[in-house]
Write an enzyme that holds these catalytic residues in place. Structure first.
Site, PDB file in Angstrom:
ATOM      1  N   HIS A   1      33.779  49.816  50.292  1.00 45.58           N
ATOM      2  CA  HIS A   1      34.886  49.535  49.371  1.00 45.58           C
ATOM      3  C   HIS A   1      34.997  50.641  48.306  1.00 45.58           C
ATOM      4  O   HIS A   1      36.056  51.246  48.118  1.00 45.58           O
ATOM      5  CB  HIS A   1      34.645  48.176  48.697  1.00 45.58           C
ATOM      6  CG  HIS A   1      35.696  47.774  47.713  1.00 45.58           C
ATOM      7  ND1 HIS A   1      36.705  46.899  48.028  1.00 45.58           N
ATOM      8  CD2 HIS A   1      35.904  48.129  46.409  1.00 45.58           C
ATOM      9  CE1 HIS A   1      37.484  46.738  46.964  1.00 45.58           C
ATOM     10  NE2 HIS A   1      37.015  47.465  45.965  1.00 45.58           N
ATOM     11  N   GLU A   2      33.895  50.908  47.633  1.00 46.23           N
ATOM     12  CA  GLU A   2      33.932  51.933  46.579  1.00 46.23           C
ATOM     13  C   GLU A   2      34.198  53.314  47.174  1.00 46.23           C
ATOM     14  O   GLU A   2      34.873  54.141  46.553  1.00 46.23           O
ATOM     15  CB  GLU A   2      32.634  51.941  45.765  1.00 46.23           C
ATOM     16  CG  GLU A   2      32.313  50.629  45.033  1.00 46.23           C
ATOM     17  CD  GLU A   2      33.425  50.093  44.137  1.00 46.23           C
ATOM     18  OE1 GLU A   2      34.171  50.899  43.554  1.00 46.23           O
ATOM     19  OE2 GLU A   2      33.557  48.857  44.042  1.00 46.23           O
TER      20      GLU A   2
ATOM     21  N   HIS B   1      37.844  53.728  47.292  1.00 46.14           N
ATOM     22  CA  HIS B   1      38.383  54.162  45.992  1.00 46.14           C
ATOM     23  C   HIS B   1      38.119  55.671  45.817  1.00 46.14           C
ATOM     24  O   HIS B   1      38.983  56.415  45.359  1.00 46.14           O
ATOM     25  CB  HIS B   1      37.673  53.434  44.846  1.00 46.14           C
ATOM     26  CG  HIS B   1      38.151  52.026  44.605  1.00 46.14           C
ATOM     27  ND1 HIS B   1      39.453  51.723  44.329  1.00 46.14           N
ATOM     28  CD2 HIS B   1      37.481  50.842  44.577  1.00 46.14           C
ATOM     29  CE1 HIS B   1      39.572  50.403  44.142  1.00 46.14           C
ATOM     30  NE2 HIS B   1      38.389  49.846  44.287  1.00 46.14           N
TER      31      HIS B   1
ATOM     32  N   GLU C   1      43.390  49.430  44.997  1.00 44.05           N
ATOM     33  CA  GLU C   1      42.721  48.329  45.689  1.00 44.05           C
ATOM     34  C   GLU C   1      43.170  48.281  47.156  1.00 44.05           C
ATOM     35  O   GLU C   1      42.404  47.883  48.020  1.00 44.05           O
ATOM     36  CB  GLU C   1      43.035  47.027  44.945  1.00 44.05           C
ATOM     37  CG  GLU C   1      41.976  45.974  45.023  1.00 44.05           C
ATOM     38  CD  GLU C   1      40.580  46.424  44.588  1.00 44.05           C
ATOM     39  OE1 GLU C   1      39.625  45.835  45.096  1.00 44.05           O
ATOM     40  OE2 GLU C   1      40.436  47.358  43.767  1.00 44.05           O
TER      41      GLU C   1
HETATM   42 ZN    ZN Z   1      37.936  47.771  44.065  1.00 41.16          ZN
END
Ligand code: ZN
Length: 503
Positions: A262-263, A266, A292
């Protein structure tokens, strides 16, 4: 380059330098800094913020921005930077400085009060300060409202340009209508998926090895990025050659694994921003929701996809031979996609996640637009969890006090989490028509997918709004239908609902 822009440029660079230094201290505070540094670092961060504020509110800066706004000959990037600077000025100017300072002080008191109330399961102690925070937020929104604009619309627009209650009522309305009964249907199946092997003795060094491997595997570039440990995972970007992600390790191996992916999502977004935009006011991701969308795209649409694991599951087994050697690929994929209605948003699976956000949206709307009394929050919160997710919190810590956002005055922020997921699903539906998405994952070739995202989203930074990016990429304005379809297809298949049962 125009004369005014030439004069503005060094001021912008100085402002960005203060901003970057501030971010670096904040990062350090969450990761490496010794505990005792906290109050001292806060002072430095406060001074850096002030210095930034002074540049932006300086009359010379403002008159240069105004001159630039009238210029016809600015290049696209210059014009976008000027537009951002003008918005920044407007935002800072409309709220009287002393009120803003009083609010900032209140927030630091409020976040402490929230943390204590959460620990003590004591909503009453936090309620009075929350009321004040809400009053401030309403007042600030009133200052910033364009004629006739509703207050909650002002707040929503802050995080996601072009999204208001009208759009979000439709979005969340459809989610509620489609997903609440779908979830009930899945849960009635009582089809138990065994995920017990995900919890256990997973040594931290091994988890770190896996984290690094998978971050790199999805395309996080360690020449321009670092991975550290913090209490809550987050991403910090200084510029497109220095992006930092964090994770945390627990006895659940999937927790850190997917939070790193997830990170990394980003991070990949920030690393993909064009060189001519970085270190400027348009050198970050387009919006909170678009950010997101990318992190959740990597985590869920790529990372929890069965095809993703085909070429790399053996790698995970190599890292954790005892823990995973008898767990088959199919079992693993099912376990990491298990649906289980829970009370905590940040631990929610992909399907129930948006329902957690829906609850917050409905409550925020009532708080801001219908003057819902803060004292009614705990009960309303619990009632909604029971209605939509079929479970009821037993105390306020796992109920209304679980998120930090309201204590910080962030109202209108939550919807972006759900919007991001929906943006991602719309992109995915479109991309599948143009590339053999699953085929690429099965070959272990994520670069084609990542490049596509870079070309259509990442490179632009803040040059376009999330809605513009989505429309230009997919040829369609934002619509929730792909998200709902994606969830129904994915979980219908996983839980063995046949086509006709899938409404
Ligand atoms: Zn996030």
């Amino acid at each position: 380059m125009s004369k005014s822009y030439e004069a503005l440029k060094p001021l912008l660079e100085k402002a960005m330098a203060y901003q970057t230094a501030k971010i670096l201290f904040e990062w350090d505070n969450e990761t490496l800094a010794p505990e005792a540094a906290g109050p001292y670092t806060s002072k430095v961060v406060g001074t850096l913020s002030d210095s930034y504020f002074h540049i932006i509110t300086d009359p010379e800066f403002q008159s240069l921005v105004n001159e630039c706004k009238k210029e016809k000959g600015l290049a696209e990037v210059e014009a976008a930077i000027v537009r951002e600077a003008a918005e920044e000025i407007e935002e800072l100017e409309k709220v009287p400085a002393e009120e803003y300072r009083a609010f900032s002080e209140l927030v630091s008191e409020s976040t402490r009060s929230w943390a204590k109330a959460k620990k003590d399961q004591d909503f009453e102690s936090f309620a009075p300060i929350l009321k004040k925070i809400i009053d401030y937020q309403k007042k600030f929104a009133k200052y910033r409202a364009k004629d006739g604009q509703k207050l909650y619309d002002v707040m929503l627009d802050t995080y996601e340009k072009g999204f208001d209650m009208e759009t979000l009522d439709r979005f969340f309305g459809e989610l509620k209508e489609e997903l609440v009964p779908f979830l009930k249907e899945l849960m009635d199946r009582k089809k138990d998926i065994d995920d017990s092997f995900l919890t256990g003795d997973y040594p931290e060094e091994k988890q770190e090895q896996a984290a690094r491997f998978f971050a790199e595997y999805v395309g996080f570039d360690f020449d321009k990025g670092v991975l550290a440990v913090s209490a809550h995972p987050f991403t910090t970007n200084l510029h497109n050659h220095d992006v930092r992600i964090t994770t945390h390790y627990s006895d659940r191996v999937d927790s850190s694994l997917f939070s790193v992916i997830h990170e990394a999502g980003h991070g990949i977004y920030e690393l993909g921003i064009r060189d001519d935009l970085t270190q400027t006011l348009v050198g970050q991701g387009a919006s909170m929701g678009m950010h997101e969308s990318q992190s959740r795209f990597f985590e869920n649409i790529i990372g929890r996809n069965p095809a993703f694991w085909e070429p790399v599951y053996t790698k995970l087994q190599e890292i954790f031979p005892e823990q995973l050697k008898s767990v088959m690929l199919e079992q693993f994929v099912k376990a990491v996609n298990k649906v289980e209605p829970g009370l905590i948003r940040t631990e929610a699976d992909e399907l129930t996640y948006s329902l957690h956000v829906l609850i917050r949206y409905e409550i925020e709307k009532q708080l801001i637009e219908e003057d819902l009394s803060v004292d009614e929050l705990p009960k309303l919160w619990a009632d909604k969890y029971e209605e939509y997710l079929g479970i009821r919190p037993e105390n306020v810590s796992e109920g209304v006090l679980q998120d930090i956002h309201w204590s910080q005055g962030s109202f209108g922020y939550f919807p972006s989490y759900a919007l991001g997921s929906a943006f991602g699903a719309q992109m995915y539906a479109f991309m599948k028509k143009h590339m053999d998405f699953d085929g690429l994952l099965k070959k272990g070739d994520i670069s084609a997918i990542r490049e596509y995202l870079r070309e259509h989203i990442h490179q632009y930074g803040k040059l376009k709004t999330s809605r513009e990016i989505l429309k230009e990429m997919t040829g369609e304005d934002f619509t929730p239908k792909y998200y709902i379809q994606y969830l129904k297809d994915k979980y219908g298949a996983l839980y063995g609902l046949t086509g006709s049962e899938r409404r």
